[in-house]
Design an enzyme around this catalytic site. Structure first.
Site, short mmCIF file in Angstrom:
data_model
loop_
_atom_site.label_atom_id
_atom_site.label_comp_id
_atom_site.label_asym_id
_atom_site.label_seq_id
_atom_site.Cartn_x
_atom_site.Cartn_y
_atom_site.Cartn_z
CB SER A 26 5.61 2.96 -1.67
OG SER A 26 6.81 2.25 -1.84
NE ARG A 47 -6.73 9.89 -0.30
CZ ARG A 47 -7.03 9.18 0.77
NH1 ARG A 47 -8.28 8.76 0.95
NH2 ARG A 47 -6.13 8.87 1.66
CB SER A 50 -2.49 13.74 -0.34
OG SER A 50 -2.21 13.12 -1.57
CG HIS A 107 -0.06 -7.99 -1.23
ND1 HIS A 107 0.55 -9.22 -1.13
CD2 HIS A 107 -0.58 -7.74 0.00
CE1 HIS A 107 0.41 -9.69 0.11
NE2 HIS A 107 -0.29 -8.81 0.81
N1 LIG Z 1 5.29 -0.53 -0.53
C1 LIG Z 1 5.86 -1.46 -1.31
O1 LIG Z 1 7.02 -1.33 -1.66
C2 LIG Z 1 5.12 -2.66 -1.80
C3 LIG Z 1 3.74 -2.62 -1.90
N2 LIG Z 1 3.08 -3.63 -2.52
C4 LIG Z 1 1.64 -3.55 -2.68
O2 LIG Z 1 1.34 -2.40 -3.49
C5 LIG Z 1 0.09 -1.86 -3.10
C6 LIG Z 1 0.26 -0.39 -2.75
O3 LIG Z 1 1.06 -0.31 -1.59
P1 LIG Z 1 1.94 0.97 -1.28
O4 LIG Z 1 2.55 1.48 -2.54
O5 LIG Z 1 2.81 0.59 -0.13
O6 LIG Z 1 0.85 1.99 -0.79
P2 LIG Z 1 1.08 3.44 -0.20
O7 LIG Z 1 0.57 3.46 1.19
O8 LIG Z 1 2.46 3.93 -0.43
O9 LIG Z 1 0.12 4.25 -1.18
C7 LIG Z 1 -0.79 5.06 -0.78
C8 LIG Z 1 -1.52 5.63 -2.01
O10 LIG Z 1 -2.86 5.25 -1.96
C9 LIG Z 1 -3.66 6.41 -1.73
N3 LIG Z 1 -4.73 6.09 -0.78
C10 LIG Z 1 -4.57 5.74 0.51
N4 LIG Z 1 -5.77 5.49 1.07
C11 LIG Z 1 -6.69 5.73 0.11
C12 LIG Z 1 -8.09 5.66 0.07
N5 LIG Z 1 -8.79 5.30 1.13
N6 LIG Z 1 -8.69 5.99 -1.09
C13 LIG Z 1 -7.99 6.36 -2.17
N7 LIG Z 1 -6.66 6.44 -2.21
C14 LIG Z 1 -6.03 6.11 -1.06
C15 LIG Z 1 -2.72 7.44 -1.16
O11 LIG Z 1 -3.25 8.72 -1.40
P3 LIG Z 1 -3.11 9.88 -0.30
O12 LIG Z 1 -1.74 10.40 -0.45
O13 LIG Z 1 -4.17 10.83 -0.70
O14 LIG Z 1 -3.35 9.23 1.05
C16 LIG Z 1 -1.47 7.12 -1.96
O15 LIG Z 1 -1.53 7.63 -3.25
C17 LIG Z 1 -0.41 -2.72 -1.95
O16 LIG Z 1 -1.21 -3.72 -2.48
C18 LIG Z 1 0.88 -3.33 -1.38
O17 LIG Z 1 0.69 -4.55 -0.69
C19 LIG Z 1 3.73 -4.70 -3.08
C20 LIG Z 1 5.09 -4.78 -3.03
C21 LIG Z 1 5.88 -3.81 -2.29
#
Ligand SMILES: NC(=O)C1=CN([C@@H]2O[C@H](COP(=O)(O)OP(=O)(O)OC[C@H]3O[C@@H](n4cnc5c(N)ncnc54)[C@H](OP(=O)(O)O)[C@@H]3O)[C@@H](O)[C@H]2O)C=CC1
Ligand SMILES: CC[C@](O)(C(C)=O)C(=O)O
EC number: 1.1.1.86
Length: 333
Positions: A26, A47, A50, A107
């Site tokens: 996101s 990675r 996906s 965050h």
């Molecule tokens: N969502 C939002 O709008 C907001 C989020 N935040 C902060 O931003 C940060 C990201 O959140 P958000 O964007 O929601 O995250 P998402 O869940 O949308 O992002 C997931 C990403 O991280 C990868 N990922 C997931 N698990 C792993 C792992 N174990 N190892 C490596 N890569 C991994 C995923 O890859 P794959 O596709 O391969 O699983 C994907 O690219 C957090 O700190 C959140 O608190 C802050 C403000 C708002």
């Protein structure tokens, strides 16, 4: 309280530097593209295998591993989910933490609750957009921006603030305004907001209203329009002009109902419960709960997520939304 805008931030601070965005979900897809469109050099760590990897490629990036991104990045932005950040940091990012680099978050969870302890010779900052990632991108594309908070946990170089503000400008946040906070304040208020109001509070309010009408024998479609669909339109008014503008636009009958009945829904008991929820966030009890839930393989999270998908409210909603072709179809990859 100072609010920082375009003129207060200098993108030249990031010139000649590479920003590694790790995670293309996101926030990752939005921040990486906005930075690139702002002229910043970006490398994406994602990675393979996906839908997010495929999307990064579709968007014109050549994703590399988290380790390679962390090695190449001068500024390393960790945008994987909070529960996965500590393991990723220890395995792939910590070995690449050289003096003068900047470690960035959106965050404060892992820094505030001590899950990530960076070395003293790097800057540790946060730029946290106050909106969902998909809006961070769409607002930027239409020439606007989502406001953000910034915080400095460590300032090893003496330039941490300038780096944070430049990054905020790169993602479009200074178009809307950027405020200073601390990791503690951002973490605690963000968790409180999403649990009590924005996500937890609103979801339960919608479900309670919908169920009350359906259990009383009204058609679910009518209950959906009343308790969920129209909420967006009401929130749009509040977003534009506060409660006053919403009350200006609604009928006097609705406003009288709002002023006299609202407090019977959100009672003193609810306010007490909100304080309890805040206390659990401040004491670290919520963080421990969430970390342990993940270590156990997320049994409660998975089960509840699935049962919520099967709610009548959701079934009725998806049918009715399909009848409104002007609504942007959402793709949940
Ligand atoms: N969502 C939002 O709008 C907001 C989020 N935040 C902060 O931003 C940060 C990201 O959140 P958000 O964007 O929601 O995250 P998402 O869940 O949308 O992002 C997931 C990403 O991280 C990868 N990922 C997931 N698990 C792993 C792992 N174990 N190892 C490596 N890569 C991994 C995923 O890859 P794959 O596709 O391969 O699983 C994907 O690219 C957090 O700190 C959140 O608190 C802050 C403000 C708002
Ligand atoms: C409201 C949820 C949020 O805090 C956000 C979009 O700001 C999140 O972490 O996703």
């Amino acid at each position: 309280m100072q609010i920082f805008y375009e003129a207060d931030a200098d993108l030249n601070v990031l010139r000649g530097k590479k920003v590694a965005v790790i995670g293309y979900g996101s926030q990752g897809h939005a921040q990486a593209q906005n930075l690139r469109d702002s002229g910043v050099e970006v490398i994406v760590g994602q990675r393979p295998g996906s839908a997010n990897y495929d999307k990064a490629v579709e968007d014109g990036f050549e994703p590399v591993s988290a380790r390679e991104a962390a090695e190449e990045g001068d500024v390393i932005q960790i945008l994987t989910p909070d529960h996965a950040q500590a393991a990723l940091y220890h395995q792939d990012v910590a070995p690449c933490m050289k003096a003068g680099k900047t470690l960035l978050f959106s965050h404060g969870f892992n820094i505030h609750y001590g899950q990530i302890l960076p070395p003293a010779n790097v800057d540790v900052v946060m730029v946290a957009p106050k909106g969902p990632g998909h809006l961070v991108r769409s607002e930027y594309v239409r020439g606007a921006g989502v406001p953000a908070l910034y915080a400095v946990h460590q300032d090893a170089t003496g330039h941490a603030v300038q780096t944070a503000l430049a990054y905020a400008k790169g993602i479009g946040a200074t178009r809307a305004g950027v405020l200073e906070t601390t990791f503690k304040e951002e973490t605690e208020t963000d968790l409180f907001g999403e649990q009590s109001v924005l996500c937890g509070g609103v979801s339960e309010l919608i479900k309670a209203g919908f169920d009350t009408l359906v259990e009383a024998g009204y058609q679910p479609e009518i209950a959906f329009f009343e308790c969920m669909h129209e909420l967006k339109l009401i929130v749009d008014l509040i977003y534009r002009g506060g409660l006053a503008y919403m009350r200006y636009s609604i009928s006097d009958t609705a406003e009288y109902g709002d002023l006299t009945r609202g407090k019977r829904v959100i009672t003193e008991e609810t306010r007490k419960e909100m304080k309890k929820i805040l206390g659990e966030i401040q004491s670290g009890a919520f963080a421990r709960d969430w970390i342990l839930e993940n270590q156990a393989g997320r049994p409660m999270f998975r089960a509840t997520r699935e049962s919520e998908k099967r709610l009548l409210l959701e079934e009725v909603g998806s049918r009715l939304r399909a009848m409104m072709p002007f609504l942007d179809a959402v793709k949940m990859i």
